[in-house]
Design a protein around this motif. Structure first.
Motif, PDB file in Angstrom:
ATOM      1  N   HIS A  49      37.461  75.165  12.138  1.00 13.30           N
ATOM      2  CA  HIS A  49      36.594  76.304  12.441  1.00 13.30           C
ATOM      3  C   HIS A  49      35.435  76.358  11.444  1.00 13.30           C
ATOM      4  N   PHE A  50      35.767  76.446  10.172  1.00 13.26           N
ATOM      5  CA  PHE A  50      34.708  76.433   9.152  1.00 13.26           C
ATOM      6  C   PHE A  50      34.010  75.081   9.127  1.00 13.26           C
ATOM      7  N   VAL A  51      34.784  74.015   9.341  1.00 14.70           N
ATOM      8  CA  VAL A  51      34.248  72.658   9.469  1.00 14.70           C
ATOM      9  C   VAL A  51      34.823  72.042  10.745  1.00 14.70           C
ATOM     10  N   PRO A  52      34.122  71.070  11.347  1.00 12.48           N
ATOM     11  CA  PRO A  52      34.587  70.496  12.616  1.00 12.48           C
ATOM     12  C   PRO A  52      35.628  69.394  12.422  1.00 12.48           C
ATOM     13  N   ASN A  53      36.668  69.710  11.696  1.00 11.29           N
ATOM     14  CA  ASN A  53      37.745  68.748  11.477  1.00 11.29           C
ATOM     15  C   ASN A  53      39.002  69.532  11.125  1.00 11.29           C
ATOM     16  N   PRO A  88      30.465  69.179   4.370  1.00 12.88           N
ATOM     17  CA  PRO A  88      31.933  69.192   4.345  1.00 12.88           C
ATOM     18  C   PRO A  88      32.533  68.963   5.731  1.00 12.88           C
ATOM     19  N   GLY A  89      33.691  68.297   5.727  1.00 11.47           N
ATOM     20  CA  GLY A  89      34.425  68.125   6.965  1.00 11.47           C
ATOM     21  C   GLY A  89      34.980  66.737   7.202  1.00 11.47           C
ATOM     22  N   PHE A  90      34.333  65.719   6.636  1.00 12.50           N
ATOM     23  CA  PHE A  90      34.788  64.356   6.875  1.00 12.50           C
ATOM     24  C   PHE A  90      34.662  63.524   5.607  1.00 12.50           C
ATOM     25  N   GLY A  91      35.632  62.634   5.371  1.00 12.01           N
ATOM     26  CA  GLY A  91      35.558  61.709   4.251  1.00 12.01           C
ATOM     27  C   GLY A  91      34.698  60.515   4.605  1.00 12.01           C
ATOM     28  N   LEU A 146      39.517  74.523  -0.069  1.00 11.74           N
ATOM     29  CA  LEU A 146      39.761  75.204   1.197  1.00 11.74           C
ATOM     30  C   LEU A 146      38.482  75.289   2.023  1.00 11.74           C
ATOM     31  N   MET A 147      38.381  74.442   3.030  1.00 12.07           N
ATOM     32  CA  MET A 147      37.259  74.478   3.978  1.00 12.07           C
ATOM     33  C   MET A 147      37.744  75.246   5.202  1.00 12.07           C
ATOM     34  N   ILE A 148      37.935  76.546   5.008  1.00 12.72           N
ATOM     35  CA  ILE A 148      38.565  77.380   6.038  1.00 12.72           C
ATOM     36  C   ILE A 148      37.821  78.701   6.168  1.00 12.72           C
ATOM     37  N   GLU A 149      37.917  79.290   7.364  1.00 11.45           N
ATOM     38  CA  GLU A 149      37.419  80.641   7.562  1.00 11.45           C
ATOM     39  C   GLU A 149      38.390  81.653   6.941  1.00 11.45           C
ATOM     40  N   ASP A 150      37.898  82.849   6.740  1.00  9.26           N
ATOM     41  CA  ASP A 150      38.723  83.962   6.232  1.00  9.26           C
ATOM     42  C   ASP A 150      39.409  83.596   4.916  1.00  9.26           C
ATOM     43  N   ALA A 151      38.610  83.069   3.994  1.00 12.00           N
ATOM     44  CA  ALA A 151      39.158  82.673   2.693  1.00 12.00           C
ATOM     45  C   ALA A 151      39.777  83.855   1.961  1.00 12.00           C
ATOM     46  N   ASP A 152      39.225  85.040   2.153  1.00 15.90           N
ATOM     47  CA  ASP A 152      39.766  86.230   1.477  1.00 15.90           C
ATOM     48  C   ASP A 152      41.244  86.427   1.802  1.00 15.90           C
ATOM     49  N   ARG A 153      41.615  86.126   3.030  1.00 10.44           N
ATOM     50  CA  ARG A 153      42.997  86.321   3.455  1.00 10.44           C
ATOM     51  C   ARG A 153      43.913  85.183   3.002  1.00 10.44           C
TER      52      ARG A 153
END
Length: 219
Positions: A38-42, A139-142, A65-72
Motif C-alpha cells: 500500500h505505502f509501496v507497490p510491493n 522505496p519498494g524494490f531491491g 517499515l514501508m507501511i501505511e498507518d505507521a502510528d498504529r
C-alpha cells in the motif's frame, strides 16, 4: 564518525534465513524491510518474519517499515525486540508521539524520507529520533541503482544534525555497493544498508568488511 553496516535480508534466501544471517555476523544489524503493498507497490513480510529473525539471536534487527498507518503498527516492532525501528515520515500522522512510543518500548527510532521528500520540514523533529534514513532509491524494490541526486540531501541532513549538536546518525538505503558507498560516506552518511551487494557476493562476510573499510576511508 563511526560506520555501521546493516545488510538487508530482502535479497537473501529467506528459506534458509538463519544460515543467511550467519553469513554476515560481522555486520552491525540485520536490516529487515517490511512492505505492505500500500505505502509501496510491493509486499514482503511482516511481524512474524521480524520475530523469526530476532529469535535467531544472531544480529540485532534494524526494521524499516514501508507501511501505511505507521502510528498504529510501528510500536509493535519495538515491543517484539527490534533494536531499531524506522517509520516513514510520509506515513506518520503524529511522528513525535510515535517516536516517543517506540522509545518507550525500548528501541531506537529512525525516520525515513522518500527521495522526493524534503528534509527541511523535519529538522525540528531531529531531537526526537536516533537516525534519519535518506532513501537513495524509490522505496519498494531491491536491486535499484543509487540516486546520486540524493547526495545534496544527505549533506543538508548532516549539516542540520551538526548545527543542532545532535547525536543522530544518517542512514542511506538503496543501491549501496562498493561503487557508491564512498559517495554516501563523503556526503555525511554513517549507516549503510546494502542488500544485493552483500547477499549476491561470492562471500557475504568479506563484502561486509569491504564496504565497511570503504566507508571508513571516506567518512
Amino acid at each position: 564518525m563511526g560506520v555501521t553496516i546493516s545488510p538487508s535480508i530482502l535479497n537473501c534466501d529467506i528459506a534458509n534465513l538463519a544460515s543467511e544471517i550467519k553469513k554476515i555476523t560481522n555486520a552491525d544489524y540485520a536490516h529487515v524491510d517490511v512492505m505492505d503493498n500500500h505505502f509501496v507497490p510491493n509486499l514482503s513480510w511482516g511481524l512474524p518474519v521480524v520475530e523469526a529473525v530476532i529469535r535467531q539471536n544472531i544480529l540485532p534487527v534494524d526494521a524499516h517499515l514501508m507501511i501505511e498507518d505507521a502510528d498504529r503498527w510501528a510500536p509493535a516492532y519495538a515491543e517484539v525486540g527490534c533494536d531499531s525501528v524506522t517509520f516513514h515520515a510520509e506515513a506518520a500522522v503524529a511522528p513525535i508521539r510515535l517516536a516517543r512510543e517506540i522509545h518507550r518500548q525500548g528501541a531506537k527510532v529512525g525516520m525515513a524520507l522518500r527521495p522526493a521528500t524534503d528534509i527541511t520540514p523535519y529538522i525540528e523533529l531531529l531531537p526526537e529520533i536516533d537516525m534519519l534514513l535518506v532513501m537513495t532509491v524509490e522505496p519498494g524494490f531491491g536491486g535499484q541503482s543509487f540516486l546520486e541526486s540524493m547526495l545534496p540531501k544527505i549533506r543538508r541532513t548532516r549539516d542540520a544534525i551538526s548545527a543542532a549538536n545532535l547525536q543522530v546518525t544518517v542512514q542511506v538505503d538503496g543501491g549501496i555497493s562498493r561503487d557508491t558507498i564512498a559517495l554516501a560516506a563523503e556526503a555525511g552518511a554513517d549507516v549503510f544498508v546494502a542488500g544485493s551487494a552483500v547477499f549476491k557476493a561470492e562471500d557475504a562476510y568479506n563484502e561486509v568488511e569491504a564496504l565497511r573499510q570503504l566507508a571508513k576511508a571516506h567518512c
